[in-house]
Motif scaffolding. Structure first.
Motif, mmCIF file in Angstrom:
data_model
loop_
_atom_site.group_PDB
_atom_site.id
_atom_site.type_symbol
_atom_site.label_atom_id
_atom_site.label_comp_id
_atom_site.label_asym_id
_atom_site.label_seq_id
_atom_site.Cartn_x
_atom_site.Cartn_y
_atom_site.Cartn_z
ATOM 1 N N CYS A 1 80.800 74.536 -53.839
ATOM 2 C CA CYS A 1 80.578 74.759 -55.277
ATOM 3 C C CYS A 1 79.691 73.681 -55.877
ATOM 4 O O CYS A 1 79.086 73.883 -56.924
ATOM 5 N N GLU B 1 88.106 73.343 -53.566
ATOM 6 C CA GLU B 1 89.270 74.225 -53.703
ATOM 7 C C GLU B 1 89.619 74.916 -52.386
ATOM 8 O O GLU B 1 90.783 75.134 -52.071
ATOM 9 N N ASN B 2 88.601 75.276 -51.628
ATOM 10 C CA ASN B 2 88.846 76.067 -50.425
ATOM 11 C C ASN B 2 89.358 75.250 -49.252
ATOM 12 O O ASN B 2 90.033 75.765 -48.376
ATOM 13 N N CYS C 1 84.169 72.833 -59.655
ATOM 14 C CA CYS C 1 85.197 73.458 -58.822
ATOM 15 C C CYS C 1 86.561 73.084 -59.425
ATOM 16 O O CYS C 1 86.790 71.943 -59.844
ATOM 17 N N ASP C 2 87.443 74.049 -59.442
ATOM 18 C CA ASP C 2 88.648 74.061 -60.281
ATOM 19 C C ASP C 2 89.166 72.731 -60.849
ATOM 20 O O ASP C 2 89.142 72.501 -62.046
ATOM 21 N N HIS D 1 80.140 77.349 -58.581
ATOM 22 C CA HIS D 1 81.579 77.617 -58.491
ATOM 23 C C HIS D 1 81.855 79.124 -58.571
ATOM 24 O O HIS D 1 80.941 79.936 -58.808
ATOM 25 N N CYS D 2 83.108 79.506 -58.392
ATOM 26 C CA CYS D 2 83.496 80.922 -58.400
ATOM 27 C C CYS D 2 82.972 81.590 -59.672
ATOM 28 O O CYS D 2 83.045 81.014 -60.766
ATOM 29 N N ALA E 1 87.688 77.739 -62.483
ATOM 30 C CA ALA E 1 86.456 76.962 -62.666
ATOM 31 C C ALA E 1 85.719 77.403 -63.922
ATOM 32 O O ALA E 1 85.380 76.575 -64.779
HETATM 33 FE FE1 FES Z 1 85.198 76.050 -56.099
HETATM 34 FE FE2 FES Z 1 86.383 78.537 -56.679
HETATM 35 S S1 FES Z 1 86.212 77.448 -54.788
HETATM 36 S S2 FES Z 1 85.461 77.106 -57.949
#
Ligand code: FES
Length: 575
Positions: A55, A87-88, A123-124, A195-196, A202
């Motif tokens: 991200c 996040e992942n 990212c989150d 990001h997502c 995010a």
């Molecule tokens: Fe980074 Fe969703 S994995 S914002």
């Protein structure tokens, strides 16, 4: 206006003494001359880039754009890397480390010779982590959101982060798509940096950062690969230098009104459930007692107007940007917002959005034509969660809004996984699945297990939603009738700890009620027999985390980070 001799960094570099000599000689070791720093604001760029955060992959070059802006405005940029919190890839959950990033950010700022800060995240957990630290540090700060990635694509179908992963995974479990199809989805769902791009945590939190006034106007909606994003980065670099001279610090921006605005905006965006925890933590750091009740009140009066998945049914953040982005959404909210709040560009929110145009009224709806008439979240309370828990009514099947069902209880995720896809699992679509010991202390760190999988045999029957209750969180890209963040959590003796499989549970979203239909005497009997589960960490950060983490309804900050140590709330320490 500050003068050069007032700069905090001058305390390191200006004195004609042995320490000043040490600082100057060592910065000269890197090839800098006094012309680089003398009399200039030194700007820390706290960058959460790493090789394992997709991200933030573009931050490696974007930081050069920020530096360019700082130099253009007469500042001296210094990049300080920080925990990237992908996040992942971070296990068991990035939430375990949000506060670590917050502490790292605060201490990076505190310990270095800097006058102002640019925060690079997206990212989150990076958005709240960076902002929490910057709020406590109290130096001028501006936030740069990573920007959403481009829409996913598979065989011409648009794919949304997270949401389509869950959807196609269930389709695969039900035999609707092939293994080859699944691999196609895998290769197409994330096809650029950023990001997502659903309205997950995010996008919600970068939107919140903008709504509280900590980004330049419109910054949170720009897709990561767009050239506008590069220009926003250099503009942020220029602006932070001005903010240092103006001595514009976070507490001037982060008023109670700014947080109320952010709650309103979050509701209208169809926010992630995680936003509640992060926003409460941020507000409390800034000295405001934002509570779950504030979210619920806003929820009842603010409609969801962003038609972005998973709450919306069609669009993604790229579409949201083309439609006018967050400024257009905020302009449509109009009088629901406090427009006099200041933002980092020195203007008020009202001034920033007065000319914001909406270019697609289906993506950003009018308030009288919403996606969902009430806000994104509802806060439930009752004997099963005396301090409150959260559900996302706009992203669940309406038949489950009022429901009484049989509890099926799991004490941990492995035992759930063992039976969930078994054809012998005794479960119906009217039952209520419960996962406990997955809260702030129990997880520890509240992993995103709250969207418990629908049992395999029900998936095959076409069931796609059922009530699920946990003290965990769920991904902001998730959906369904998931009651989350139950406070107090089971691990510390919340009522969730005393539910037995076969008990009846009553849920009433309209009445905001969540009750275990067991008598008070019986509950007390179970409480007396209960022994707390064993802690999972005996040493190190995990041990410290479990000692000091606050419950979800208080924002999951560490107790000692909230303490103002004799300062007024939000007032910075004297560094
Ligand atoms: Fe980074 Fe969703 S994995 S914002």
């Amino acid at each position: 206006m500050k003068k050069a001799e007032d700069l905090r960094s001058a305390r390191w570099f200006a004195p004609d003494n042995l320490r000043g000599f040490g600082h100057r000689s060592r910065i000269m070791q890197m090839g800098y001359a006094p012309a680089d720093w003398a009399g200039k604001p030194i700007i820390a760029i706290i960058n959460t880039w790493s090789d394992i955060n997709p991200c933030h992959a573009h931050f490696k070059t974007r930081v050069e754009d920020v530096k360019r802006g700082v130099l253009q405005a007469g500042g001296f940029p210094l990049e300080l890397p920080a925990l990237s919190l992908s996040e992942n890839f971070v296990k068991p959950t990035t939430m375990l480390y949000r506060n670590m990033l917050a502490m790292e950010t605060e201490e990076l700022i505190r310990s270095h010779p800097v006058d102002g800060v640019v925060l690079m995240g997206g990212c989150d957990k990076t958005t709240p982590g960076l902002l929490l630290g910057a709020i406590s540090a109290g130096l001028p700060a501006i936030y740069i959101p990573a920007g959403p990635m481009l829409r996913g694509n598979w065989h011409g179908k648009v794919l949304g982060s997270g949401s389509d992963a869950w959807k196609f995974w269930d389709d695969r479990r039900a035999g609707i798509i092939s293994d080859q199809d699944w691999q196609g989805v895998e290769g197409g769902i994330a096809r650029s940096h950023g990001h997502c791009m659903t309205m997950g945590t995010a996008s919600t939190m970068t939107g919140v950062a903008e709504a509280i006034g900590m980004t330049l106007p419109g910054a949170s909606s720009i897709p990561a690969p767009d050239a506008n994003h590069i220009r926003m980065c250099s503009a942020s670099g220029r602006r932070i230098v001005e903010m240092v001279w103006e001595d514009m610090v976070p507490r001037q921006i982060l008023t109670r009104g700014a947080f109320d605005n952010a709650v309103t905006v979050a509701m209208a965006m169809g926010c992630s459930t995680n936003a509640v925890i992060h926003m409460i933590a941020m507000a409390r750091r800034a000295g405001h007692d934002l509570t779950l009740d504030d979210f619920d009140r806003a929820s009842r009066k603010v409609p969801v107007i962003a038609n972005v998945r998973p709450t919306g049914d069609k669009y993604l953040m790229e579409d949201f940007f083309y439609a006018g982005g967050l400024p257009a959404l905020m302009r449509k909210l109009g009088s629901l917002l406090s427009l006099d709040e200041r933002t980092v560009n020195g203007r008020t929110l009202g001034e920033n959005i007065q000319d914001a145009a909406c270019h697609n009224d289906d993506v950003i709806r009018d308030t009288d034509n919403p996606i969902y008439p009430e806000g994104a979240l509802a806060v439930l309370k009752g004997n099963l969660s005396t301090e409150g828990c959260v559900i996302k009514p706009c992203a669940m099947e309406s038949r489950l809004m009022k429901h009484i069902g049989r509890a099926i209880v799991f004490d941990d995720y492995p035992s759930l996984k063992e039976v969930i896809d078994s054809d012998d699992f005794d479960v119906t679509a009217d039952d209520i699945l419960i996962l406990r010991n997955a809260g702030p202390q129990g997880g520890p760190g509240m992993p995103e297990w709250g969207m418990l999988p629908i049992p395999g045999k029900l998936v095959k029957q076409g069931v796609r939603d059922m009530l699920r209750i946990s003290d965990a969180r769920m991904s902001g890209t998730s959906y369904g009738a998931c009651i989350l963040h139950v406070s107090p959590e089971a691990f510390v003796g919340g009522t969730l700890a005393f539910v037995h499989t076969g008990d009846q549970i009553a849920v009433d979203v309209a009445e905001r009620k969540l009750d275990l239909l067991v008598s008070a005497d019986e509950l007390e009997r179970r409480r007396q027999q209960w022994t707390p589960p064993e802690r999972k960490f005996e040493r190190g950060y995990g041990w410290m985390f479990a000692q000091h983490i606050l419950q979800a309804d208080k924002g999951c900050d560490f107790d000692y980070l909230e303490t103002s140590f004799g300062r007024s709330p939000g007032e910075p320490a004297i560094y």
